[in-house]
Design a protein around this motif. Structure first.
Motif, short mmCIF file in Angstrom:
data_model
loop_
_atom_site.label_atom_id
_atom_site.label_comp_id
_atom_site.label_asym_id
_atom_site.label_seq_id
_atom_site.Cartn_x
_atom_site.Cartn_y
_atom_site.Cartn_z
N MET A 117 51.51 27.42 34.38
CA MET A 117 52.01 28.77 34.13
C MET A 117 50.85 29.74 33.86
SD MET A 117 54.81 30.39 34.12
CE MET A 117 55.63 31.84 33.51
N VAL A 118 49.87 29.29 33.06
CA VAL A 118 48.71 30.13 32.76
C VAL A 118 47.93 30.44 34.03
CG1 VAL A 118 46.53 30.26 31.50
CG2 VAL A 118 48.53 29.26 30.40
N ASP A 119 47.83 29.42 34.91
CA ASP A 119 47.10 29.62 36.17
C ASP A 119 47.74 30.71 37.02
OD1 ASP A 119 45.26 27.72 35.53
OD2 ASP A 119 46.16 26.13 36.73
N TYR A 120 49.06 30.70 37.09
CA TYR A 120 49.76 31.68 37.91
C TYR A 120 49.68 33.08 37.29
CZ TYR A 120 51.52 28.20 41.11
OH TYR A 120 51.60 27.22 42.08
N LEU A 121 49.65 33.14 35.95
CA LEU A 121 49.46 34.42 35.28
C LEU A 121 48.07 34.98 35.60
CD1 LEU A 121 50.46 36.57 33.30
CD2 LEU A 121 49.52 35.18 31.43
N LEU A 122 47.09 34.09 35.57
CA LEU A 122 45.71 34.49 35.90
C LEU A 122 45.62 35.01 37.33
CD1 LEU A 122 42.71 34.60 35.08
CD2 LEU A 122 42.51 32.22 35.84
N LEU A 123 46.27 34.31 38.26
CA LEU A 123 46.27 34.73 39.66
C LEU A 123 46.99 36.07 39.84
CD1 LEU A 123 47.03 31.32 41.39
CD2 LEU A 123 44.91 32.61 41.56
N GLY A 124 48.05 36.28 39.07
CA GLY A 124 48.77 37.55 39.15
C GLY A 124 47.92 38.71 38.67
N VAL A 125 47.21 38.51 37.57
CA VAL A 125 46.32 39.55 37.04
C VAL A 125 45.19 39.83 38.04
CG1 VAL A 125 44.65 40.11 35.23
CG2 VAL A 125 46.85 39.06 34.63
N ALA A 126 44.64 38.76 38.62
CA ALA A 126 43.56 38.92 39.61
C ALA A 126 44.06 39.69 40.83
CB ALA A 126 43.02 37.56 40.02
N ALA A 127 45.26 39.36 41.29
CA ALA A 127 45.83 40.04 42.46
C ALA A 127 46.09 41.51 42.17
CB ALA A 127 47.12 39.35 42.90
N PHE A 128 46.60 41.81 40.97
CA PHE A 128 46.84 43.21 40.58
C PHE A 128 45.53 43.99 40.56
CE2 PHE A 128 46.80 46.46 37.30
CZ PHE A 128 47.90 47.25 37.65
N SER A 129 44.52 43.40 39.94
CA SER A 129 43.21 44.06 39.84
C SER A 129 42.59 44.26 41.22
CB SER A 129 42.26 43.23 38.95
OG SER A 129 42.82 43.03 37.68
N ALA A 130 42.71 43.23 42.07
CA ALA A 130 42.16 43.32 43.42
C ALA A 130 42.86 44.41 44.22
CB ALA A 130 42.31 41.97 44.13
N GLY A 131 44.19 44.50 44.09
CA GLY A 131 44.94 45.53 44.79
C GLY A 131 44.53 46.92 44.35
N LEU A 132 44.28 47.09 43.05
CA LEU A 132 43.88 48.39 42.51
C LEU A 132 42.51 48.80 43.06
CD1 LEU A 132 44.38 49.54 38.85
CD2 LEU A 132 42.28 50.08 40.06
N VAL A 133 41.53 47.89 42.96
CA VAL A 133 40.17 48.20 43.42
C VAL A 133 40.15 48.39 44.93
CG1 VAL A 133 37.83 47.27 43.65
CG2 VAL A 133 39.07 47.02 41.49
N ASP A 134 40.85 47.52 45.65
CA ASP A 134 40.89 47.62 47.11
C ASP A 134 41.46 48.95 47.57
OD1 ASP A 134 39.76 45.85 48.82
OD2 ASP A 134 41.46 44.50 48.96
N ALA A 135 42.48 49.44 46.86
CA ALA A 135 43.12 50.69 47.25
C ALA A 135 42.17 51.87 47.14
CB ALA A 135 44.35 50.94 46.39
N VAL A 136 41.19 51.78 46.25
CA VAL A 136 40.27 52.89 46.05
C VAL A 136 39.06 52.79 46.96
CG1 VAL A 136 38.92 54.20 44.36
CG2 VAL A 136 41.01 53.04 43.64
N VAL A 137 38.35 51.66 46.90
CA VAL A 137 37.08 51.54 47.65
C VAL A 137 36.90 50.24 48.41
CG1 VAL A 137 35.75 53.12 46.22
CG2 VAL A 137 35.91 50.73 45.56
N GLY A 138 37.88 49.34 48.35
CA GLY A 138 37.66 48.01 48.93
C GLY A 138 36.92 47.13 47.95
N GLY A 139 36.74 45.86 48.31
CA GLY A 139 36.01 44.95 47.43
C GLY A 139 36.90 44.14 46.51
N GLY A 140 38.22 44.23 46.72
CA GLY A 140 39.13 43.47 45.88
C GLY A 140 38.96 41.97 46.02
N GLY A 141 38.46 41.54 47.17
CA GLY A 141 38.21 40.11 47.38
C GLY A 141 37.20 39.56 46.41
N LEU A 142 36.36 40.42 45.85
CA LEU A 142 35.40 40.02 44.84
C LEU A 142 36.10 39.48 43.60
CD1 LEU A 142 32.32 40.18 43.93
CD2 LEU A 142 32.91 42.41 42.96
N ILE A 143 37.32 39.95 43.37
CA ILE A 143 38.10 39.52 42.20
C ILE A 143 39.05 38.39 42.56
CG2 ILE A 143 39.75 40.28 40.45
CD1 ILE A 143 38.70 43.16 40.98
#
Length: 254
Positions: free
Chosen positions: A1-27
Motif C-alpha cells: 500500500m505504501v509503495d502505491y502511495l509513493l508511486l501516486g505522489v511521484a506520478a502527481f509530481s511528474a505530471g505537474l512538472v511535465d505540464a510546465v517544462v517537461g522533465g517529469g520522467g526525472l521523478i
C-alpha cells in the motif's frame, strides 16, 4: 500500500512538472525502478509511458484552451516526432544507447549555461519564421527530438521547450504549449511499441495516469497564471536537476 502511495505522489509530481517544462520522467521513472527493482526495465518504461501520455494529453488540452498554440509548428513537429520516436524505440533494440548517457550531461550544461547567460531568453513571444521555412524547421526538430525520445529519452520535454524558444522565437509559455503537443506524439509512438511487445502493466499505468492527470491540470494552470518568467525559472531548476542525475549516472558507468 505504501509503495502505491509513493508511486501516486511521484506520478502527481511528474505530471505537474511535465505540464510546465517537461522533465517529469526525472521523478516518476526512478521511483518506479526503486519500488520494483526486479521488474524488467522495458516493462517499467512502457508502464511509465502509459501513465505519462494521459498527463501530457491533459496538459496539451489545457494549454490549447487558454494559449494560442502555434499549430503551424506543433502539427508538423508532432507528426515527425510520432514517426521518429517509433524508429528510435526500434533502433535502441539494435544499438546500445550507452554513448548517450555520457554525452547528455554535457549537452544539458550547455543548455543551462545559455539560458542563464541570456536573461531575456524566452521572455517575449516573437516568432521569427513563417511559411515553408517554419514548417521545415518544425519537421527537423520533431524528427530529431522524436528519435531521441524513442532511443533514449531523459529531458525530452526540456529540450523541446529550449529549441522552440531558441529556434522559433517563442516565449517559454508558448514553447511549453507546443512542446506538450509534440510530447503526446512521442509518448503515443513509444506506447505502440511497448504495447506491441507486451511491456505494459495496465492496472498500474492507469492508476498512475489518474495522478498524472491531476498534476498536469494543476501544472498547466500554474504556468498560464504565472507566465513565462515562472516557466523559465522552473525550466532552469529541472535542467540543473537533470544535469546532476544524468551526470551521476554517467559517472557510475564510466
Amino acid at each position: 500500500m505504501v509503495d502505491y502511495l509513493l508511486l501516486g505522489v511521484a506520478a502527481f509530481s511528474a505530471g505537474l512538472v511535465d505540464a510546465v517544462v517537461g522533465g517529469g520522467g526525472l521523478i516518476q521513472l526512478p521511483t518506479m525502478f526503486s519500488v520494483f527493482p526486479n521488474m524488467a526495465p522495458a516493462t517499467l518504461i512502457g508502464t511509465n509511458k502509459l501513465a505519462s501520455i494521459f498527463g501530457t494529453s491533459v496538459a496539451a488540452v489545457s494549454y490549447a484552451r487558454r494559449v494560442a498554440i502555434a499549430w503551424s509548428v506543433a502539427a508538423p513537429a508532432a507528426i515527425a516526432a510520432l514517426v521518429f520516436a517509433f524508429l528510435g524505440a526500434y533502433t535502441v533494440t539494435q544499438v546500445s544507447a550507452e554513448f548517450m548517457r555520457l554525452l547528455l550531461p554535457i549537452v544539458l550544461v550547455a543548455v543551462a549555461a545559455y539560458t542563464f547567460a541570456r536573461k531575456d531568453f524566452g521572455s517575449v513571444h516573437a516568432p521569427v519564421h513563417s511559411g515553408t521555412k517554419e514548417q521545415t524547421l518544425a519537421l527537423l526538430v520533431g524528427s530529431g527530438i522524436g528519435f531521441y525520445d524513442g532511443f533514449f529519452g531523459p529531458g525530452t520535454g526540456s529540450f523541446l521547450v529550449f529549441l522552440f524558444v531558441r529556434i522559433f522565437g517563442f516565449d517559454f509559455l508558448g514553447a511549453s504549449a507546443v512542446a506538450k503537443v509534440v510530447n503526446v506524439a512521442c509518448n503515443f509512438a513509444a506506447l505502440i511499441w511497448f504495447g506491441y511487445s507486451g511491456h505494459l502493466i495496465w492496472q498500474l499505468g492507469l492508476m498512475m495516469a489518474v495522478c498524472q492527470i491531476a498534476g498536469a491540470f494543476i501544472g498547466s494552470r500554474l504556468a498560464m497564471k504565472h507566465g513565462s518568467g515562472f516557466v523559465r525559472q522552473l525550466f532552469l531548476i529541472v535542467v540543473c536537476l537533470l544535469i546532476l542525475k544524468t551526470g551521476y549516472d554517467a559517472w557510475l558507468r564510466w
